[in-house]
Scaffold this motif. Structure first.
Motif, PDB file in Angstrom:
ATOM      1  N   GLY A  20       0.807  -1.220   0.000  1.00 26.79           N
ATOM      2  CA  GLY A  20       0.000   0.000   0.000  1.00 26.79           C
ATOM      3  C   GLY A  20       0.830   1.255   0.000  1.00 26.79           C
ATOM      4  O   GLY A  20       0.289   2.358  -0.071  1.00 26.79           O
ATOM      5  N   ALA A  21       2.147   1.113   0.101  1.00 31.30           N
ATOM      6  CA  ALA A  21       3.022   2.284   0.125  1.00 31.30           C
ATOM      7  C   ALA A  21       4.417   1.867  -0.314  1.00 31.30           C
ATOM      8  O   ALA A  21       4.803   0.696  -0.200  1.00 31.30           O
ATOM      9  CB  ALA A  21       3.067   2.908   1.514  1.00 31.30           C
ATOM     10  N   THR A  22       5.159   2.815  -0.815  1.00 34.12           N
ATOM     11  CA  THR A  22       6.567   2.609  -1.154  1.00 34.12           C
ATOM     12  C   THR A  22       7.427   3.460  -0.222  1.00 34.12           C
ATOM     13  O   THR A  22       6.970   4.503   0.274  1.00 34.12           O
ATOM     14  CB  THR A  22       6.844   2.997  -2.613  1.00 34.12           C
ATOM     15  OG1 THR A  22       6.431   4.359  -2.826  1.00 34.12           O
ATOM     16  CG2 THR A  22       6.068   2.090  -3.562  1.00 34.12           C
ATOM     17  N   LEU A  23       8.627   3.012   0.023  1.00 26.81           N
ATOM     18  CA  LEU A  23       9.523   3.725   0.931  1.00 26.81           C
ATOM     19  C   LEU A  23      10.458   4.638   0.154  1.00 26.81           C
ATOM     20  O   LEU A  23      11.094   4.215  -0.817  1.00 26.81           O
ATOM     21  CB  LEU A  23      10.328   2.733   1.766  1.00 26.81           C
ATOM     22  CG  LEU A  23       9.542   1.871   2.751  1.00 26.81           C
ATOM     23  CD1 LEU A  23      10.481   0.920   3.488  1.00 26.81           C
ATOM     24  CD2 LEU A  23       8.787   2.744   3.753  1.00 26.81           C
ATOM     25  N   LEU A  24      10.516   5.885   0.587  1.00 27.62           N
ATOM     26  CA  LEU A  24      11.457   6.831   0.007  1.00 27.62           C
ATOM     27  C   LEU A  24      12.862   6.510   0.504  1.00 27.62           C
ATOM     28  O   LEU A  24      13.036   5.752   1.476  1.00 27.62           O
ATOM     29  CB  LEU A  24      11.058   8.254   0.403  1.00 27.62           C
ATOM     30  CG  LEU A  24       9.685   8.727  -0.125  1.00 27.62           C
ATOM     31  CD1 LEU A  24       9.363  10.110   0.416  1.00 27.62           C
ATOM     32  CD2 LEU A  24       9.662   8.722  -1.641  1.00 27.62           C
ATOM     33  N   PRO A  25      13.904   7.058  -0.135  1.00 26.43           N
ATOM     34  CA  PRO A  25      15.290   6.744   0.276  1.00 26.43           C
ATOM     35  C   PRO A  25      15.564   6.961   1.754  1.00 26.43           C
ATOM     36  O   PRO A  25      16.342   6.223   2.362  1.00 26.43           O
ATOM     37  CB  PRO A  25      16.131   7.670  -0.601  1.00 26.43           C
ATOM     38  CG  PRO A  25      15.292   7.874  -1.831  1.00 26.43           C
ATOM     39  CD  PRO A  25      13.875   7.905  -1.344  1.00 26.43           C
ATOM     40  N   GLY A  51      13.403   6.528   4.119  1.00 28.00           N
ATOM     41  CA  GLY A  51      12.567   5.645   4.922  1.00 28.00           C
ATOM     42  C   GLY A  51      11.150   6.100   5.130  1.00 28.00           C
ATOM     43  O   GLY A  51      10.370   5.413   5.803  1.00 28.00           O
ATOM     44  N   THR A  52      10.762   7.232   4.593  1.00 25.38           N
ATOM     45  CA  THR A  52       9.391   7.723   4.761  1.00 25.38           C
ATOM     46  C   THR A  52       8.456   6.988   3.807  1.00 25.38           C
ATOM     47  O   THR A  52       8.719   6.912   2.612  1.00 25.38           O
ATOM     48  CB  THR A  52       9.324   9.229   4.478  1.00 25.38           C
ATOM     49  OG1 THR A  52      10.245   9.905   5.340  1.00 25.38           O
ATOM     50  CG2 THR A  52       7.918   9.759   4.695  1.00 25.38           C
ATOM     51  N   PRO A  53       7.343   6.430   4.323  1.00 30.95           N
ATOM     52  CA  PRO A  53       6.411   5.726   3.429  1.00 30.95           C
ATOM     53  C   PRO A  53       5.649   6.720   2.559  1.00 30.95           C
ATOM     54  O   PRO A  53       5.198   7.763   3.021  1.00 30.95           O
ATOM     55  CB  PRO A  53       5.484   4.991   4.398  1.00 30.95           C
ATOM     56  CG  PRO A  53       5.554   5.763   5.674  1.00 30.95           C
ATOM     57  CD  PRO A  53       6.940   6.341   5.742  1.00 30.95           C
ATOM     58  N   LEU A  54       5.483   6.365   1.300  1.00 31.08           N
ATOM     59  CA  LEU A  54       4.726   7.182   0.351  1.00 31.08           C
ATOM     60  C   LEU A  54       3.566   6.341  -0.172  1.00 31.08           C
ATOM     61  O   LEU A  54       3.779   5.276  -0.750  1.00 31.08           O
ATOM     62  CB  LEU A  54       5.626   7.618  -0.810  1.00 31.08           C
ATOM     63  CG  LEU A  54       4.952   8.479  -1.893  1.00 31.08           C
ATOM     64  CD1 LEU A  54       4.568   9.840  -1.306  1.00 31.08           C
ATOM     65  CD2 LEU A  54       5.882   8.654  -3.088  1.00 31.08           C
ATOM     66  N   PRO A  55       2.311   6.778   0.075  1.00 30.44           N
ATOM     67  CA  PRO A  55       1.158   5.990  -0.397  1.00 30.44           C
ATOM     68  C   PRO A  55       1.261   5.676  -1.888  1.00 30.44           C
ATOM     69  O   PRO A  55       1.628   6.530  -2.696  1.00 30.44           O
ATOM     70  CB  PRO A  55      -0.034   6.893  -0.093  1.00 30.44           C
ATOM     71  CG  PRO A  55       0.433   7.764   1.036  1.00 30.44           C
ATOM     72  CD  PRO A  55       1.895   8.003   0.780  1.00 30.44           C
ATOM     73  N   CYS A  56       0.953   4.426  -2.216  1.00 33.55           N
ATOM     74  CA  CYS A  56       1.031   3.977  -3.603  1.00 33.55           C
ATOM     75  C   CYS A  56      -0.117   4.572  -4.409  1.00 33.55           C
ATOM     76  O   CYS A  56      -1.290   4.430  -4.035  1.00 33.55           O
ATOM     77  CB  CYS A  56       0.992   2.453  -3.669  1.00 33.55           C
ATOM     78  SG  CYS A  56       1.046   1.788  -5.342  1.00 33.55           S
ATOM     79  N   THR A  57       0.216   5.235  -5.494  1.00 29.89           N
ATOM     80  CA  THR A  57      -0.824   5.853  -6.328  1.00 29.89           C
ATOM     81  C   THR A  57      -1.504   4.839  -7.234  1.00 29.89           C
ATOM     82  O   THR A  57      -2.626   5.068  -7.701  1.00 29.89           O
ATOM     83  CB  THR A  57      -0.205   6.962  -7.193  1.00 29.89           C
ATOM     84  OG1 THR A  57       0.870   6.408  -7.980  1.00 29.89           O
ATOM     85  CG2 THR A  57       0.350   8.075  -6.320  1.00 29.89           C
ATOM     86  N   ALA A  58      -0.842   3.708  -7.475  1.00 26.89           N
ATOM     87  CA  ALA A  58      -1.423   2.700  -8.368  1.00 26.89           C
ATOM     88  C   ALA A  58      -2.616   2.008  -7.738  1.00 26.89           C
ATOM     89  O   ALA A  58      -3.565   1.623  -8.433  1.00 26.89           O
ATOM     90  CB  ALA A  58      -0.370   1.670  -8.755  1.00 26.89           C
ATOM     91  N   CYS A  59      -2.585   1.835  -6.419  1.00 27.90           N
ATOM     92  CA  CYS A  59      -3.682   1.124  -5.738  1.00 27.90           C
ATOM     93  C   CYS A  59      -4.372   2.000  -4.699  1.00 27.90           C
ATOM     94  O   CYS A  59      -5.208   1.494  -3.928  1.00 27.90           O
ATOM     95  CB  CYS A  59      -3.158  -0.141  -5.076  1.00 27.90           C
ATOM     96  SG  CYS A  59      -1.934   0.144  -3.768  1.00 27.90           S
ATOM     97  N   ASP A  60      -4.023   3.281  -4.638  1.00 31.08           N
ATOM     98  CA  ASP A  60      -4.603   4.215  -3.664  1.00 31.08           C
ATOM     99  C   ASP A  60      -4.384   3.747  -2.224  1.00 31.08           C
ATOM    100  O   ASP A  60      -5.226   3.975  -1.340  1.00 31.08           O
ATOM    101  CB  ASP A  60      -6.103   4.403  -3.910  1.00 31.08           C
ATOM    102  CG  ASP A  60      -6.379   5.091  -5.238  1.00 31.08           C
ATOM    103  OD1 ASP A  60      -5.542   5.909  -5.653  1.00 31.08           O
ATOM    104  OD2 ASP A  60      -7.417   4.805  -5.856  1.00 31.08           O
ATOM    105  N   GLY A  61      -3.249   3.069  -2.005  1.00 30.83           N
ATOM    106  CA  GLY A  61      -2.901   2.674  -0.653  1.00 30.83           C
ATOM    107  C   GLY A  61      -3.540   1.402  -0.156  1.00 30.83           C
ATOM    108  O   GLY A  61      -3.335   1.004   0.993  1.00 30.83           O
ATOM    109  N   THR A  62      -4.328   0.705  -0.999  1.00 30.75           N
ATOM    110  CA  THR A  62      -4.994  -0.525  -0.547  1.00 30.75           C
ATOM    111  C   THR A  62      -4.101  -1.747  -0.654  1.00 30.75           C
ATOM    112  O   THR A  62      -4.339  -2.754   0.025  1.00 30.75           O
ATOM    113  CB  THR A  62      -6.264  -0.775  -1.378  1.00 30.75           C
ATOM    114  OG1 THR A  62      -5.895  -1.015  -2.745  1.00 30.75           O
ATOM    115  CG2 THR A  62      -7.204   0.423  -1.300  1.00 30.75           C
ATOM    116  N   GLY A  63      -3.081  -1.685  -1.510  1.00 33.72           N
ATOM    117  CA  GLY A  63      -2.244  -2.842  -1.743  1.00 33.72           C
ATOM    118  C   GLY A  63      -2.849  -3.842  -2.712  1.00 33.72           C
ATOM    119  O   GLY A  63      -2.247  -4.868  -3.014  1.00 33.72           O
TER     120      GLY A  63
END
Length: 479
Positions: free
Chosen positions: A332-337, A339-351
């Motif tokens: 549901g999120a990707t990690l920035l360099p 370490g901050t999580p960034l909500p995934c735009t492809a699935c709107d954070g649902t995974g």
């Protein structure tokens, strides 16, 4: 090549097919597709291979995919699932048949003496997690009404679904699927112990005089739960002899006792304490030798196991592909360099690659998938990765497995087929044989993609259906 004006052809696939047929080297393109036997999703490779004489450095033969009409080499996908590729799954089923049959009758490095060893065909089922629609029978074999007071047709979509979804134990059902492989592993441990006890031996002494060989396949029931069909055989320590005092009766009694002993305990703050076991429906039948009048022969068991080796969870109404979002790997999120999580735009954070309410599945299957996602988010079940296996309704194991010494391997069967085809192709092209001790094959291949062009897909479908009808015609006694 003549330039065609195909603007009047409505179908893109037909237009592409006409362009392919008009290609000056169409015969080679058709030959490639024919060689695949109707594979639905072939692998496209680019590269080259050269056979070099190590004594002289001379290049004996060379091949490059750039010489192909499409610029790539096509090879079969090898998928075992009939829902994905009927052609490749048929070959997989044939390999499985020969693997199982060799373990029962001998051949392919297996001694013929296994025919006299104690052998049984066992089915281990899942327990009940709530009443479901079914087709109960009388002792005489007649169909009785279901608990819903209806006589269900064999194709009724209600079969296997809960009578009361609100009280059905979906969490238990999903966790059983997730731990089915662990239950089998513990079953094999207890089986060795039970056999040793019945022979009056310690476990160490039993290992010195006998060993257990098996091959099993998983099958989904209509209620979405897996059960295992297994061929279990008792061998002497070298595999060639029958273990002393070991009989089919001893093996059967040990299997029943071992199945009753298996337990997998779970503890969760969300669902409490659980104890997973096998179901009460346990079937153990002796396998008769080929050529007898018995129903359960070597050939029948091998055919039965091979049939289920190509099936997957979609046989229970679910999907045959993963449901998690690929970009974020279901998190549901990707990690920035930093370490901050960034909500995934492809699935709107649902995974989820696709929202669960939009899945084209039955309500019961959707609820099991939803339960996989909910349990997979709990810390105590993180290691199960249930979100990754939601499309399998929680089952994480292999569909077909065997013990190391039961029989030959699928890899050995494929190597033998590959060697035979190589020799056939060399003979057909009138090429001289090569000495593997004085030649070196240097290759480089890169993955280009999967699948056909629309026109080539039509040709491949024609190849598959033509061969299917040829097999049916031959089976019906045609010339």
């Amino acid at each position: 090549m003549v330039t065609l004006d195909l603007r009047h052809v409505a179908s893109p696939a037909v237009r592409d097919l006409l362009h392919l047929v008009n290609h000056p080297d169409f015969d080679r393109a058709q030959q490639q597709i024919e060689h695949l036997g109707g594979c639905a999703e072939p692998i496209r490779l680019t590269g080259q291979t050269t056979t070099v004489d190590t004594t002289t450095g001379e290049a004996l033969r060379a091949y490059t995919s750039s010489d192909e009409p499409t610029g790539s080499l096509l090879t079969t996908c090898g998928n075992r699932r009939a829902s994905r590729c009927p052609a490749c799954s048929r070959i997989y089923a044939a390999d499985t048949y020969h693997l199982i049959r060799a373990g029962l009758s001998g051949g392919k490095t297996v001694p013929d003496t296994v025919r006299t060893h104690p052998r049984v065909f066992t089915t281990l089922t899942a327990p009940s997690f709530g009443p479901v629609h079914n087709r109960p029978t009388t002792p005489g074999g007649d169909i009785r009404p279901c608990r819903c007071h209806q006589l269900h047709d064999p194709t009724d979509a209600l079969l296997g679904t809960p009578l009361n979804p609100a009280t059905y134990d979906y969490a238990g059902a999903v966790l059983f699927n997730a731990h089915a492989s662990a239950l089998w592993a513990r079953f094999t441990i207890y089986l060795r112990r039970e056999i040793a006890a019945r022979l009056g031996l310690t476990q160490k002494a039993a290992r010195a005089v006998l060993r257990i060989s098996f091959a099993k396949v998983a099958e989904y029931q209509k209620r979405g739960l897996v059960h295992f069909h297994a061929v279990i055989r008792l061998d002497g320590p070298d595999g060639n002899t029958t273990p002393p005092s070991a009989t089919v009766t001893v093996l059967t009694d040990a299997i029943r006792a071992a199945a009753r002993r298996v337990r997998v305990a779970l503890t969760s703050d969300a669902i409490g304490e659980r104890e997973l076991t096998w179901g009460t429906q346990l079937d153990v039948r002796e396998i008769a030798a080929f050529g007898t009048d018995a129903e359960l022969t070597d050939q029948a068991v091998a055919a039965y196991v091979a049939k289920y080796a190509t099936k997957s969870a979609d046989a229970s109404g679910t999907l045959d592909h993963a449901l998690f979002c690929r970009p974020c790997q279901g998190r549901g999120a990707t990690l920035l360099p930093h370490g901050t999580p960034l909500p995934c735009t492809a699935c709107d954070g649902t995974g989820q690659a696709r929202p669960l309410p939009r899945l084209a599945v039955a309500r019961h299957v959707r609820q099991m998938i939803r339960t996989c996602w909910e349990l997979g988010r709990l810390p105590e079940f993180t290691g199960l990765k249930l979100w990754k296996w939601a499309h399998m309704l929680g089952f994480r194991g292999h569909f077909s497995t065997k013990s190391r010494r039961y029989s030959t391997t699928l890899g050995a069967l494929r190597d033998a087929r590959r060697t035979w085809r190589t020799e056939q192709a060399r003979a057909h092209a009138s090429l001289p044989g090569v000495d593997s001790t004085t030649t070196l094959v240097v290759s480089r291949w890169d993955y280009l993609g999967s699948g056909y062009s629309p026109g080539a897909a039509l040709l491949a479908a024609h190849v598959w259906h033509r061969r299917k009808h040829e097999r049916q015609f031959s089976a019906e006694g045609g010339c």
